[in-house]
Scaffold this motif. Sequence first.
Motif, PDB file in Angstrom:
ATOM      1  N   LYS A  65     -21.452  39.615  22.088  1.00 57.55           N
ATOM      2  CA  LYS A  65     -22.666  39.032  21.538  1.00 57.55           C
ATOM      3  C   LYS A  65     -23.928  39.629  22.164  1.00 57.55           C
ATOM      4  O   LYS A  65     -24.971  39.719  21.504  1.00 57.55           O
ATOM      5  N   TYR A 108     -18.266  46.978  14.416  1.00 56.61           N
ATOM      6  CA  TYR A 108     -19.563  46.498  14.891  1.00 56.61           C
ATOM      7  C   TYR A 108     -19.531  44.995  15.145  1.00 56.61           C
ATOM      8  O   TYR A 108     -20.027  44.505  16.164  1.00 56.61           O
ATOM      9  N   MET A 109     -18.913  44.250  14.250  1.00 53.33           N
ATOM     10  CA  MET A 109     -18.865  42.794  14.392  1.00 53.33           C
ATOM     11  C   MET A 109     -18.022  42.359  15.581  1.00 53.33           C
ATOM     12  O   MET A 109     -18.149  41.235  16.065  1.00 53.33           O
ATOM     13  N   THR A 142     -25.149  36.080  14.522  1.00 54.94           N
ATOM     14  CA  THR A 142     -24.342  37.206  14.983  1.00 54.94           C
ATOM     15  C   THR A 142     -22.863  36.861  15.043  1.00 54.94           C
ATOM     16  O   THR A 142     -22.064  37.658  15.539  1.00 54.94           O
ATOM     17  N   ASP A 143     -22.487  35.672  14.579  1.00 53.01           N
ATOM     18  CA  ASP A 143     -21.067  35.314  14.577  1.00 53.01           C
ATOM     19  C   ASP A 143     -20.283  36.250  13.658  1.00 53.01           C
ATOM     20  O   ASP A 143     -20.758  36.609  12.574  1.00 53.01           O
ATOM     21  N   SER A 173     -34.201  40.863  12.534  1.00 54.50           N
ATOM     22  CA  SER A 173     -34.851  41.262  13.771  1.00 54.50           C
ATOM     23  C   SER A 173     -35.859  42.356  13.468  1.00 54.50           C
ATOM     24  O   SER A 173     -35.654  43.184  12.573  1.00 54.50           O
ATOM     25  N   LEU A 219     -25.458  42.537  20.211  1.00 50.15           N
ATOM     26  CA  LEU A 219     -25.761  42.319  18.802  1.00 50.15           C
ATOM     27  C   LEU A 219     -27.103  41.617  18.644  1.00 50.15           C
ATOM     28  O   LEU A 219     -27.517  40.832  19.496  1.00 50.15           O
ATOM     29  N   GLU A 220     -27.779  41.914  17.560  1.00 47.78           N
ATOM     30  CA  GLU A 220     -28.960  41.158  17.154  1.00 47.78           C
ATOM     31  C   GLU A 220     -28.771  40.732  15.707  1.00 47.78           C
ATOM     32  O   GLU A 220     -28.034  41.380  14.958  1.00 47.78           O
ATOM     33  N   PRO A 221     -29.420  39.662  15.296  1.00 47.47           N
ATOM     34  CA  PRO A 221     -29.374  39.304  13.873  1.00 47.47           C
ATOM     35  C   PRO A 221     -30.009  40.400  13.020  1.00 47.47           C
ATOM     36  O   PRO A 221     -30.871  41.150  13.489  1.00 47.47           O
ATOM     37  N   LYS A 278     -24.562  46.439   8.027  1.00 49.20           N
ATOM     38  CA  LYS A 278     -24.288  45.006   7.919  1.00 49.20           C
ATOM     39  C   LYS A 278     -24.951  44.384   6.687  1.00 49.20           C
ATOM     40  O   LYS A 278     -24.308  43.631   5.954  1.00 49.20           O
ATOM     41  N   ASN A 288     -26.887  47.622  12.191  1.00 46.91           N
ATOM     42  CA  ASN A 288     -27.678  46.416  11.946  1.00 46.91           C
ATOM     43  C   ASN A 288     -28.567  46.549  10.717  1.00 46.91           C
ATOM     44  O   ASN A 288     -28.640  45.630   9.898  1.00 46.91           O
TER      45      ASN A 288
END
Length: 793
Positions: free
Chosen positions: A487, A482-483, A572-573, A495, A490-492, A510, A506
């Motif tokens: 970018k 997933y990581m 999201t890094d 969210s 992806l969402e933080p 995570k 997410n």
Amino acid sequence: MKLKVTALSVFLYTGLSAQNIQNNPGSNHGNKFEQLGTILPTPNVYRTASGAPGHAYWQNRADYDITAYLDEDKRNLKGSETVTYYNNSPDDLDYIWLQLDENQQSTVKKADYQFSSTLPRSTNDQQLKTTELPSKDNGYGVNLEKVTDISGTPLKYTVNKTMMRIDLPKILKKGEKFIFKIDWNYNIPNRMKMGGRGGYENFAEDGNDVYTITQWFPRMCVYSDFQGWQNHQFTGRGEFALVFGNYKVSMNVPSDYVIGGTGECKNYDQVLTQEQLSRYKKSQTSNEPLEIVTLDEAKKAEKNHSKQRKTWIFEAKDVRDFAWAASRKFVWDGMGVTIPENNNKVMAMSFYPKEAYALYKKYSTKAVAHTIKTYSEFTIPYPYPVAQSVEAANGMEYPMICFNFGRTEKDGTYSEGTKNGMIGVVIHEVGHNFFPMIINSDERQWSWMDEGLNTFTEYLTEEKWDNKFPSKRGPAWTIVDYMKLPKDQLEPIMSNSENIIQFGPNAYSKPATGLNILRETIMGRELFDKAFKTYSKRWAFRHPEPADFFRTMEDASGEDLDWFWRGWFYGTDPVDIAIDKVSIAIPDFDATPRPSSEIKYKVDKPLQNEFEDISKIRNREDKTITFEVEKDKDLQDFYYRYDRGLEKVDANKEYSIKTEGNSSLDKKDQDKFKNITAYQIDFINKGGLVMPIILEFTFEDGTKLKDKSSAQIWRQNEQRVSKTFYFDKKLKSIQLDPMKETADIDTSNNFWSNDGSSSETSKFQVFKQRQEGAVRGGANGRVNPMQAAGKKN
């Protein structure tokens, strides 16, 4: 000589940082280690800066008295409820909000959060029906029959999709309560075809249904200090924000139905046979699951389809919701469980059709018991009298009851994957009793606060169930795929539930992985477990927000984790730390020692400010002020006199101090260093997310050694750092993150081998440093005037 490791992190790292900043202008300093500051809400009397509820914390309450009638033939549920709503807030309320979540099943009443669509290559008649414009009413959703106050006077109300506002006849002030009644009905959907959390599943072979009745009554919304009314629409994804209260619920169903529901049944003596009641009482003290309704009884009931009816009565205290399951197909077993932390006696029970018998009979109730005991160790002691698992071909949670999958093949066999999946989902859904049924977060806004925290604790519980359990969420390595995503996919974690594309990773994986990294790699188990239990205790039966969790974890552990929340939850890094280069050096005993030398200097001027400010002048002129140093002659030392010209030194004369050189090592000292090799390891943060640097060294003699630097090593340079080690053995290889603890997305750059391809070995000088006679201040060629004048204080 024993193997020694020395890391000259301060000396070497500081110099390298300055060099990197110079070579990479603008690359540092970033904000990875800055405090969250105003990102978090300002603490107040309701929620403190420590993460605990404040002294003025409040929350409202709602008690329910509900009657329900299940019409099996029409697949319709008719209900009537009396709600007592308590305003504990400091605010005056002139209206209240309720949720009508069943409207999500309606084509005309739902929230209608639409998604982008494209032209398919093929379609069918069913799909064509769903695209009719305007949408035709499919007959589902809540039908409100009557809304009145306690005296029967109609109340004005407005329905907005899945929400309902009732306008109060008068202001509801602090400390007051309002009692009202609602009568309603709705057609129960086929959840296997229409989806959703509640509905019926039909078993065509025997013509029976299994009902899971959820989100089934108009429920009060939360009114809170941080948001006011939580009246966001229900779209089917973001789950619920609910009010605690007491429930009394009566359910009228066919007489051969068995019901499992939130809370305790108060009339088993009226709805069970004497034999079944005897088995139930015996199961309360049993250490093994006992069948209360047997497989034979369930099979017999499947064939009869009684037209008689019975009413089951349940009561539950301090719960945020009520759900129930009903069917004549149910086998029902149970056993007693004692929670050691509070000595609570709990009935662990399971309800399941014959299609799941071989799995559920063996595992379900024992998994329920294991879950509430293990979660009690890591959070708070389980407080309720009942915990139940219902096999319903899905997974969903409610207070004291949850719905799970786990059916066998027709011959009763099952795969290991089905078994483990069933155990995992039972643990997960039963675990939801803690997050969010007790630690009552807002699921509609922050899915991770219940799903993520629960998935993490599920992982701990699976580990204590079976050390070889193949957990798919929690270990760091499981989140890597997933990581790795681009970018824009992806969402933080931070969210809103409705805005997340990759919902499972997410909201579940995570955050669970992040907590596991905190526990195992960053904080350590002792600090983490104390902080996690503190959060659970502080917010049990309350409404926590993300900041309450972040702050409590730091407050109870003494760890500054803002860098972690910022990177893992708000960003999201990914993690991708690489070994860039390894430089090797050996001692040089032939180096010429530094000779003795003389330092030339001139005497410093008196240490006085170059400009006398107005305060000094006025204080001198003020005759009422007597300065301490003038009152006490013992304070008037050489410096006092020199600054006032009372001591004379020649400011033009050059003075000198002879310094001793650094001598070379003698034979004995050289023996200490002859086998030492220095290794400077340069690291690059390619992913952007900072993490501890964990190393495993393998030496040529086969021995190994591990070293870990905290994430703080990146504080002054977030892109490049170095560490230097001195070993008395030759290194064969270096492995970065050997146990895959940090979710590093590229392990190909995590390894170095001394295979001869490394850069050429250099040398470092070794000498014995003599500090005898060193002059304070000599490092910069300055000497104080007292030394120059040969004075003593």
